[in-house]
Design an enzyme around this catalytic site. Sequence first.
Site, mmCIF file in Angstrom:
data_model
loop_
_atom_site.group_PDB
_atom_site.id
_atom_site.type_symbol
_atom_site.label_atom_id
_atom_site.label_comp_id
_atom_site.label_asym_id
_atom_site.label_seq_id
_atom_site.Cartn_x
_atom_site.Cartn_y
_atom_site.Cartn_z
ATOM 1 C CB SER A 158 37.114 35.981 30.064
ATOM 2 O OG SER A 158 38.252 35.623 29.293
ATOM 3 C CE1 TYR A 172 40.411 38.747 33.109
ATOM 4 C CE2 TYR A 172 40.474 36.990 31.479
ATOM 5 C CZ TYR A 172 40.048 38.238 31.870
ATOM 6 O OH TYR A 172 39.253 38.984 31.027
HETATM 7 P P1 NDP Z 1 40.032 47.924 29.468
HETATM 8 O O1 NDP Z 1 41.206 47.774 30.371
HETATM 9 O O2 NDP Z 1 40.234 48.406 28.096
HETATM 10 O O3 NDP Z 1 38.923 48.825 30.184
HETATM 11 C C1 NDP Z 1 38.585 48.498 31.505
HETATM 12 C C2 NDP Z 1 37.437 49.352 31.967
HETATM 13 O O4 NDP Z 1 37.088 48.913 33.287
HETATM 14 C C3 NDP Z 1 37.802 50.808 32.056
HETATM 15 O O5 NDP Z 1 36.641 51.586 31.830
HETATM 16 C C4 NDP Z 1 38.267 50.943 33.502
HETATM 17 O O6 NDP Z 1 38.103 52.234 34.062
HETATM 18 C C5 NDP Z 1 37.315 49.987 34.186
HETATM 19 N N1 NDP Z 1 37.881 49.491 35.426
HETATM 20 C C6 NDP Z 1 38.988 48.742 35.606
HETATM 21 N N2 NDP Z 1 39.195 48.518 36.920
HETATM 22 C C7 NDP Z 1 38.191 49.171 37.571
HETATM 23 C C8 NDP Z 1 37.860 49.325 38.929
HETATM 24 N N3 NDP Z 1 38.591 48.797 39.905
HETATM 25 N N4 NDP Z 1 36.767 50.053 39.233
HETATM 26 C C9 NDP Z 1 36.006 50.609 38.261
HETATM 27 N N5 NDP Z 1 36.270 50.499 36.951
HETATM 28 C C10 NDP Z 1 37.361 49.780 36.622
HETATM 29 O O7 NDP Z 1 39.357 46.458 29.454
HETATM 30 P P2 NDP Z 1 38.423 45.743 28.374
HETATM 31 O O8 NDP Z 1 37.468 46.689 27.788
HETATM 32 O O9 NDP Z 1 39.300 44.931 27.503
HETATM 33 O O10 NDP Z 1 37.668 44.709 29.334
HETATM 34 C C11 NDP Z 1 36.324 44.878 29.741
HETATM 35 C C12 NDP Z 1 35.839 43.574 30.311
HETATM 36 O O11 NDP Z 1 35.941 42.555 29.324
HETATM 37 C C13 NDP Z 1 36.660 43.073 31.504
HETATM 38 O O12 NDP Z 1 35.812 42.478 32.446
HETATM 39 C C14 NDP Z 1 37.588 42.051 30.885
HETATM 40 O O13 NDP Z 1 38.016 41.095 31.811
HETATM 41 C C15 NDP Z 1 36.661 41.462 29.819
HETATM 42 N N6 NDP Z 1 37.334 40.785 28.739
HETATM 43 C C16 NDP Z 1 38.207 41.461 27.909
HETATM 44 C C17 NDP Z 1 38.806 40.783 26.888
HETATM 45 C C18 NDP Z 1 39.762 41.446 25.956
HETATM 46 O O14 NDP Z 1 40.438 40.724 25.170
HETATM 47 N N7 NDP Z 1 39.870 42.762 25.918
HETATM 48 C C19 NDP Z 1 38.564 39.348 26.650
HETATM 49 C C20 NDP Z 1 37.615 38.764 27.541
HETATM 50 C C21 NDP Z 1 37.031 39.464 28.536
HETATM 51 P P3 NDP Z 1 39.272 53.358 33.982
HETATM 52 O O15 NDP Z 1 39.226 53.888 32.581
HETATM 53 O O16 NDP Z 1 38.897 54.381 34.966
HETATM 54 O O17 NDP Z 1 40.554 52.654 34.283
#
Ligand code: NDP
Length: 263
Positions: A158, A172
């Site tokens: 991130s 975070y």
């Molecule tokens: P979303 O919340 O949109 O999607 C999260 C995804 O991760 C979903 O597929 C969810 O599955 C899965 N997930 C969450 N918790 C778990 C768990 N305990 N076990 C398995 N799967 C899990 O997040 P983003 O796409 O925005 O984020 C993706 C990555 O990018 C993360 O690591 C986030 O920290 C990072 N990030 C995001 C930013 C942003 O602005 N969006 C900025 C910087 C980094 P399910 O659908 O089943 O809930």
Amino acid sequence: MSETGTGSSKETTMTNGVTALDGKVALVTGGSRGIGAAVALRLAEEGAHVALTHQGSPEAAEAVAAKITAMGRSALAVRADSADPEAVRAAVAAVAGRFGRLDVLVNNAGVGAVGPIGEMTADQVDRVLAVNVRAPYLYAQAAAEHLGEGGRIVGIGSCMARRTAFPGSSLYATSKAALSGLTKALARELGPRGITVNLVHPGPVDTDMNPADGESAAFQHGFTALGRFGTPAEVADAVAYLAGEGARYVTGAELDVDGGFAV
Ligand code: NDP
């Protein structure tokens, strides 16, 4: 856990008709939504068969898997809570069992956490570190048993690990900064086997976690040089590069895909 079958027609992204990841197998954690879904689809466009995990969105996971199958690749959707070490190990075993190989691991699944340090409970700290740090570690550990020469591990960090532009990110940012150490140490450890390990740091990206029309959206993109949110596809492009042959001499690197948040 469910499997979506193999199709026949293949996309081509290279002029000789062979796609960059043709025949390779990728595992994307958290591939049901957001950045992970875009990465899963992008790697499939490059020719990979793709397994994706989710926590509790079977319909969304199956929808991504169906799109991958429609591209002519195989897809496997696996329910695996990243906070559960047994589920992590079982997910990697399921992928290896189904495909007989693993070439690319994308450690994407993550949870957000915002708030003053005084308000964070020990349970919250445990949960965020379990999903954002322990799981990538355990996924890498399990995947390393299967990755061979040319193998790839790509983490999703991130921009908050690079520049804590505003208060409230202690938990975070701590979790995402830990991935820098993991990336460098694993690059060193797995390099002799021809496996690269890299980390992408997205800036604010329009997903369910951080919608571009959310309350703090303008505040966040005000910190970027480009003055806007990124898209999941823009992060997926960077992951595809690091997963591909063109990045064969890139390892231990951290790539900001953040619209200039870190500058
Ligand atoms: P979303 O919340 O949109 O999607 C999260 C995804 O991760 C979903 O597929 C969810 O599955 C899965 N997930 C969450 N918790 C778990 C768990 N305990 N076990 C398995 N799967 C899990 O997040 P983003 O796409 O925005 O984020 C993706 C990555 O990018 C993360 O690591 C986030 O920290 C990072 N990030 C995001 C930013 C942003 O602005 N969006 C900025 C910087 C980094 P399910 O659908 O089943 O809930």
